[in-house]
Every structure is written in C-alpha cells, then in structure tokens.
Design a protein around this motif. Sequence first.
Motif, PDB file in Angstrom:
ATOM      1  N   ILE A  54      13.634  11.371   3.374  1.00 25.51           N
ATOM      2  CA  ILE A  54      12.568  10.423   3.066  1.00 25.51           C
ATOM      3  C   ILE A  54      11.723  10.980   1.932  1.00 25.51           C
ATOM      4  CG2 ILE A  54      10.506   9.263   3.970  1.00 25.51           C
ATOM      5  CD1 ILE A  54      11.788   9.445   6.756  1.00 25.51           C
ATOM      6  N   ASP A  55      11.518  10.163   0.909  1.00 29.24           N
ATOM      7  CA  ASP A  55      10.749  10.646  -0.238  1.00 29.24           C
ATOM      8  C   ASP A  55       9.648   9.674  -0.656  1.00 29.24           C
ATOM      9  OD1 ASP A  55      12.250   8.621  -1.258  1.00 29.24           O
ATOM     10  OD2 ASP A  55      13.188   9.797  -2.851  1.00 29.24           O
ATOM     11  N   LYS A  56       9.375   8.666   0.157  1.00 30.55           N
ATOM     12  CA  LYS A  56       8.298   7.729  -0.160  1.00 30.55           C
ATOM     13  C   LYS A  56       7.458   7.445   1.088  1.00 30.55           C
ATOM     14  CE  LYS A  56      11.482   3.789   0.142  1.00 30.55           C
ATOM     15  NZ  LYS A  56      11.993   2.598  -0.582  1.00 30.55           N
ATOM     16  N   ALA A  57       6.241   6.963   0.854  1.00 25.85           N
ATOM     17  CA  ALA A  57       5.247   6.846   1.928  1.00 25.85           C
ATOM     18  C   ALA A  57       5.532   5.708   2.893  1.00 25.85           C
ATOM     19  CB  ALA A  57       3.851   6.671   1.326  1.00 25.85           C
ATOM     20  N   PHE A  58       6.261   4.686   2.435  1.00 27.35           N
ATOM     21  CA  PHE A  58       6.530   3.544   3.315  1.00 27.35           C
ATOM     22  C   PHE A  58       7.943   3.053   3.099  1.00 27.35           C
ATOM     23  CE2 PHE A  58       6.625  -1.021   4.301  1.00 27.35           C
ATOM     24  CZ  PHE A  58       6.142  -0.998   5.599  1.00 27.35           C
ATOM     25  N   SER A  59       8.638   2.815   4.216  1.00 33.04           N
ATOM     26  CA  SER A  59      10.003   2.301   4.157  1.00 33.04           C
ATOM     27  C   SER A  59      10.165   1.203   5.209  1.00 33.04           C
ATOM     28  CB  SER A  59      11.007   3.422   4.424  1.00 33.04           C
ATOM     29  OG  SER A  59      12.309   2.885   4.585  1.00 33.04           O
ATOM     30  N   TYR A  60      10.731   0.072   4.786  1.00 28.57           N
ATOM     31  CA  TYR A  60      10.953  -1.018   5.747  1.00 28.57           C
ATOM     32  C   TYR A  60      11.877  -0.584   6.881  1.00 28.57           C
ATOM     33  CZ  TYR A  60      11.687  -5.624   7.702  1.00 28.57           C
ATOM     34  OH  TYR A  60      11.722  -6.699   8.572  1.00 28.57           O
ATOM     35  N   LEU A  61      12.740   0.374   6.601  1.00 36.31           N
ATOM     36  CA  LEU A  61      13.659   0.870   7.624  1.00 36.31           C
ATOM     37  C   LEU A  61      12.907   1.357   8.861  1.00 36.31           C
ATOM     38  CD1 LEU A  61      16.565   1.725   8.454  1.00 36.31           C
ATOM     39  CD2 LEU A  61      16.105   3.917   7.330  1.00 36.31           C
ATOM     40  N   TYR A  62      11.765   2.010   8.642  1.00 38.68           N
ATOM     41  CA  TYR A  62      11.006   2.577   9.769  1.00 38.68           C
ATOM     42  C   TYR A  62       9.922   1.628  10.276  1.00 38.68           C
ATOM     43  CZ  TYR A  62      13.476   6.530   7.901  1.00 38.68           C
ATOM     44  OH  TYR A  62      14.481   7.333   7.439  1.00 38.68           O
ATOM     45  N   LEU A  92       4.776  -9.172   6.310  1.00 38.27           N
ATOM     46  CA  LEU A  92       3.788  -8.153   6.677  1.00 38.27           C
ATOM     47  C   LEU A  92       4.073  -6.838   5.969  1.00 38.27           C
ATOM     48  CD1 LEU A  92       3.253  -8.729  10.524  1.00 38.27           C
ATOM     49  CD2 LEU A  92       1.566  -9.040   8.714  1.00 38.27           C
ATOM     50  N   ALA A  93       5.345  -6.477   5.841  1.00 38.38           N
ATOM     51  CA  ALA A  93       5.708  -5.237   5.146  1.00 38.38           C
ATOM     52  C   ALA A  93       5.258  -5.296   3.688  1.00 38.38           C
ATOM     53  CB  ALA A  93       7.214  -5.009   5.220  1.00 38.38           C
ATOM     54  N   GLN A  94       5.395  -6.474   3.061  1.00 40.15           N
ATOM     55  CA  GLN A  94       4.912  -6.627   1.687  1.00 40.15           C
ATOM     56  C   GLN A  94       3.404  -6.376   1.609  1.00 40.15           C
ATOM     57  OE1 GLN A  94       6.769 -10.725   0.904  1.00 40.15           O
ATOM     58  NE2 GLN A  94       6.916  -9.780  -1.132  1.00 40.15           N
ATOM     59  N   ILE A  95       2.695  -6.980   2.547  1.00 42.25           N
ATOM     60  CA  ILE A  95       1.228  -6.863   2.533  1.00 42.25           C
ATOM     61  C   ILE A  95       0.799  -5.429   2.860  1.00 42.25           C
ATOM     62  CG2 ILE A  95      -0.907  -7.686   3.604  1.00 42.25           C
ATOM     63  CD1 ILE A  95       0.500 -10.382   4.070  1.00 42.25           C
ATOM     64  N   VAL A  96       1.510  -4.786   3.780  1.00 41.68           N
ATOM     65  CA  VAL A  96       1.214  -3.387   4.110  1.00 41.68           C
ATOM     66  C   VAL A  96       1.281  -2.519   2.866  1.00 41.68           C
ATOM     67  CG1 VAL A  96       2.140  -1.330   5.277  1.00 41.68           C
ATOM     68  CG2 VAL A  96       1.839  -3.470   6.554  1.00 41.68           C
ATOM     69  N   GLN A  97       2.314  -2.724   2.053  1.00 35.10           N
ATOM     70  CA  GLN A  97       2.471  -1.915   0.844  1.00 35.10           C
ATOM     71  C   GLN A  97       1.373  -2.184  -0.178  1.00 35.10           C
ATOM     72  OE1 GLN A  97       6.804  -1.164  -0.366  1.00 35.10           O
ATOM     73  NE2 GLN A  97       6.992  -2.990   0.916  1.00 35.10           N
ATOM     74  N   ILE A  98       0.818  -3.384  -0.151  1.00 31.02           N
ATOM     75  CA  ILE A  98      -0.286  -3.699  -1.062  1.00 31.02           C
ATOM     76  C   ILE A  98      -1.586  -3.075  -0.548  1.00 31.02           C
ATOM     77  CG2 ILE A  98      -1.676  -5.553  -2.056  1.00 31.02           C
ATOM     78  CD1 ILE A  98       0.867  -7.351  -1.709  1.00 31.02           C
ATOM     79  N   ILE A  99      -1.863  -3.248   0.744  1.00 32.81           N
ATOM     80  CA  ILE A  99      -3.111  -2.729   1.328  1.00 32.81           C
ATOM     81  C   ILE A  99      -3.144  -1.208   1.273  1.00 32.81           C
ATOM     82  CG2 ILE A  99      -4.440  -2.499   3.468  1.00 32.81           C
ATOM     83  CD1 ILE A  99      -3.475  -5.287   4.252  1.00 32.81           C
ATOM     84  N   TRP A 100      -2.053  -0.598   1.726  1.00 33.46           N
ATOM     85  CA  TRP A 100      -2.012   0.866   1.804  1.00 33.46           C
ATOM     86  C   TRP A 100      -1.117   1.419   0.695  1.00 33.46           C
ATOM     87  CZ3 TRP A 100      -1.942  -1.859   6.630  1.00 33.46           C
ATOM     88  CH2 TRP A 100      -3.104  -1.687   7.382  1.00 33.46           C
TER      89      TRP A 100
END
Length: 620
Positions: free
Chosen positions: A446-454, A611-619
């Motif tokens: 894992i090399d990024k802060a957010f992944s849809y996989l998790y 929601l995953a899209q919005i999560v990446q925008i917010i955080w």
Amino acid sequence: MDISPDKQNIDTLFASTTYYIDFYQREYKWNRDPVERLLDDIFFKFNLEYSSREHEELIPSKEVVTAYYPWYYLNTYVTNVIEGKVYVVDGQQRLTTLTLILLKLYHMTKQYDSELMPWVERKIIGYSGPKKEFWMNHVKHISTLEGLLKSDEDLKKIPAKSGLGAENILANYAVISKWLDDDIRSKQKLETFIFYFLYRLVLINLTVEQTNVPMVFEVINDRGVKLKPYEILKGKLLGLVDKIDLDRLALNELWEAKVQAINLQNENEIDFFFWSFIRARYTDNKADFNKVSESNYHRVIFTDDFNKKLKLKNNPGAIKHFLQNEFTYYSDLYIRILTAYNQLDPKYPHVYYNQLNDQDTQFMLFMSCCRLNDEQEEEKIMTISAEMDRLFSLLRLQRAYDSNRFNDIVWEIIIKIRDADVTAYRYIFDTYLIKELNYHNEVNTIDKAFSYLYFKDITGKDLPSRFLRYFYARIEEFLAVGMKLKMKHTFSDLVTKTGSVNGFHIEHIIADNDENFALFDEDEELFYRERNRLGGLLLLKGRDNQSSNDEVYTNKLRSYANTLYWNETLRADTYKSKLDLLELIRAHQLNMRAIPSKFGPDEIEERHKLLAQIVQIIWN
C-alpha cells in the motif's frame, strides 16, 4: 529543617499577628459542607456542657468556661516568616472560617448589647493609630471583609468582585449566620459561647523556619485534604522567587489569570494542560513520555532527566523566565485551542471535529509543533487539526484503527513534528497512515492514503455509532458548502444527539422485508451484509427514522424529503433547478443521481462508490 510547635487558643491566635496568604495556598474554597462540619464539631462540645448547666445560670466568664468546659483541638496551621511578615503556608481555609464566625459573633454582640463587643472586634482586626488591619489579611478580598464588618444586613450589597474567594466568604458567612441565629437565642448563651470560642478552642501553630517551604507544604498537604497538582506546582515555583520580584513582575497575578482562563469550564483542565505541555515539549523517548501523568507532573519535572531541559529546580531566575515566556505563550495557545475545541470556530473547524471524536491528544500535537512565539501558529493549528482528523478518519474507514497503536502513532508524530515547518506535516502523517494500512492488511504494497479496496466492504457495524454519525455529518457539510447552503442541523446535534425525538439515528435504506430480500436472490448473508454497507445507510432525525423504518423504498423516498441533503440526493426533485448542486457534481465529476424506484445491490454499490469519491475530496 526546624519546625517550632506552639499551642494557641483563638484569643491568642488573633491578638497581635497579621497573617498573609502565601502563594502556596489556593483560593478560599470551602463550601457549605466543611463549614457545617466545623460548626457541628464546635457546637456539639459546647452545647453538651451548656445544656447540663443552663439551669445554674452561671455568669459568663473566663473562669466559668475554664472550670467547666473542656478544651477542644481544632487542628494545626503552619506559618512561615519572611522579611518580618507571617505567611500562612497551610490552614487558611480553617482560619478564614474562624474569622467569619467572629464576624457573626461581633454583630450578635451589637444585637444583644453585649459588653464583649470590643473584645470580639479586636479578634477580627487590629489598630495602629487610625489604621485597622484584619488579622486574616486577605489582601485581595479586603473590600468584602470590610463590608461584612460594617454590616451583615444585606449580603447582596457587599462587594464580591475580587473572585471566587470573595463569593465563598459571603456564601459561608450566610451559612454561619443562620447556624448561630438558630442555636444562640439569649445574651447569656452568646456571651458564654464567646468565652468558650476564644479560650477553649485550641490550634497548634507550626512555624517553619526556612525558606524552602514548598517541600514542607507538599508533605503537610499529603497528610490532609489534597491539593491539585497545579496548586502544589505553584508553591514549588513561586515559592522560590523573591517576594519583591513576585510583586514587581506580577507573577502571581499572571499565574492566576492563566489558571482561571484554562479552568473556566473544567476546574481540572489546568492539570491536563501541564501534563500535555510537558509531554509535548520535554519528552524525547517513550519511557519519559510514560513517566508523566496528570497526577505526578509536578514532581517529575524536578527529577534529573527533566530538570536538564527545564532547569527549574532551585533556580529562581529560570522560574521567572519560564513563567514570563514558555508558560505565558503555551497557556495562551492552549486557551485559544480550548475555545475552538469546545465550540465550532470557522477558522479552526477540525479542532472541534476532533473533539467530537474524543481526540484530545491533539493538544499535545499543537504544543509540540509550535515554537515559542511561533509566527506560523495559526497555520499550524489549522493544518495539524486537519491532519489529525484525516489520520483518524481514514484509518477508521479502512478498518485499520486500533486505539493502542493509534496512541503510539500520535506519540511518534509529536516527536517528529516538534518545531517542524508546516510543509513537512502531510509527509509525516501519511508515513504513519500508510504504515498502519499495511500493518492491518498484512501487506507491504500500500502506497496511498485511501484505497477503495479497503473501503469497499466497510459497514455500519464496523464503526462506532458516534463516528458513524460524524461521518455522515461530514458528508452533509460537504454538500451544504458545495450547494452554498447552511447545514440544516449543527454538527453537535448530528453527532451527539441520540434521543428518540430530537436525536439522530442510522437508518437502513433497505427495510428488512420479503420484497427487498428477493432483490438479493434470497441470500440471507448477502442481504444483511449489503444493507449495512455505508452506501445503504442514512442519518435521520428521530421521528423521521421511526416513520420510515419498515416502508418499501418508494415510500421511504417520500419521508426523505426535507431531511438531510445526503438523503435528498436520492430524490429526483432534488436536482430540479439546483444549479449549485449540478455545478458541484460537475466540478468533482461525482456519480450522483436520483434513484427513484428500486434500491438493491447495484444501487448500494453505486452509493458506496459515491461516498468513496466524497471521502477522497473531504480527506484529501
């Protein structure tokens, strides 16, 4: 160390010595309970003897009370003589209360036209020519004491603007006044009691003949009613500073002002400040970090390891510098953060968000990253609070949060960011975020802060209910800001209110019924897992939640009208003539649309991805 004991009655105690309140002493804080216990102790012994001899009508006198009334021990008080002035090191609560009893007795001698009035008055104040001075010389509250001496007919007219001590003086005087009025109803009993009070109540005075009183004070304090750690620390610091410098530099006033501001909403907050401050600024390893607690920091900072950095032990010069610089700056910083922590501040919103998630370790992060008089302070507060929220939330939303490991992470970050520049924060936080994601997923890729996989399989059952409400509150805020609208409910209400009428609750979009069960090929495990995914949940107010609980989806849509913005995005009429919403969707390329009829597994996946899209925008 020399300690000289001296047995005294009250007549001797208040005769020729003016007692000053030393800096080691807290404010006059006694309330009704200890005052009534003291009165009960005094009057129990007195009334026991007085009632057995009342019929004898003995003339009140020193000889009578000495012959028939046993003496009663009232405890010990400790004094220290500095430059000719006698300071009370321990016992001012009791001595002040005894003075209040004398003030009431003084007014009662006037009421009963007793010849003992001048004698009682001289136990309250002493005269030097026309100048009078209270034996218990509460310099700060003299106007309150003078008001009580002049009259006690209307306590509301007596000034009490000098602080909590003055307020307690008046409140306790009212308790004492009522007690004595109820118990003493004759001139004979009054005068007998005055002789008893002044001659038969005994205290032991311990005079400490040394300048290092703080240690003595702490030992005495450990045997009695314990003071708070910050009160002991005050004695250890201010007690080493020459009193001329204390007055010239107004160090006591400085200390009291900061303590009062920090303790405004919670009287123990100042101990949390010192604990956080010392950990943030003066620990370099985990062992030292764990040595410091809210209950022992006032001792730990004088140990060799910590004194190498603070240099406060037996060092008046360093103490003065510390109080005027580090203590002043970091207490002011703490007060600003505490204000934003307790109430949403548009400048520092994430400080409040972290409070909603019980993340008070952020205080240590702020004090670690800010240098003394830091010019980047405002930017650092905004950035650190946002990074703290991002770290916590993204770990939660990817099933990688563990409270014990999280606390260890925060400690390591505290060390990494100490005095660092703002530009380094994202790298530091992301390093630990990604490390935790790899740890919990047992991979090293894992090399990024957010992944849809998790995020894909996260459900409402995976998250604490408070954080789940917080998550949807952040979604709501995102939509409100994007549509240039006000939030319909406050963050506090959305996250903390859970009552059946006005509270907010998690709602399943898919009701538990046969019609919806069929959408999942009658697969019970799949049905219950999917309906609990975040894309299948909403936040609804109590009555709305109750009204839509078991309805089919098309009926639920009706109940979502005029609720939260996120809920309304399921409805077709939400998109009509809503240019700001359409612009928000276009700007972020959001896959957001109305779902007017069926809501099944495909729709849950669609909403979950949204929601995953919005999560990446917010955080971000």
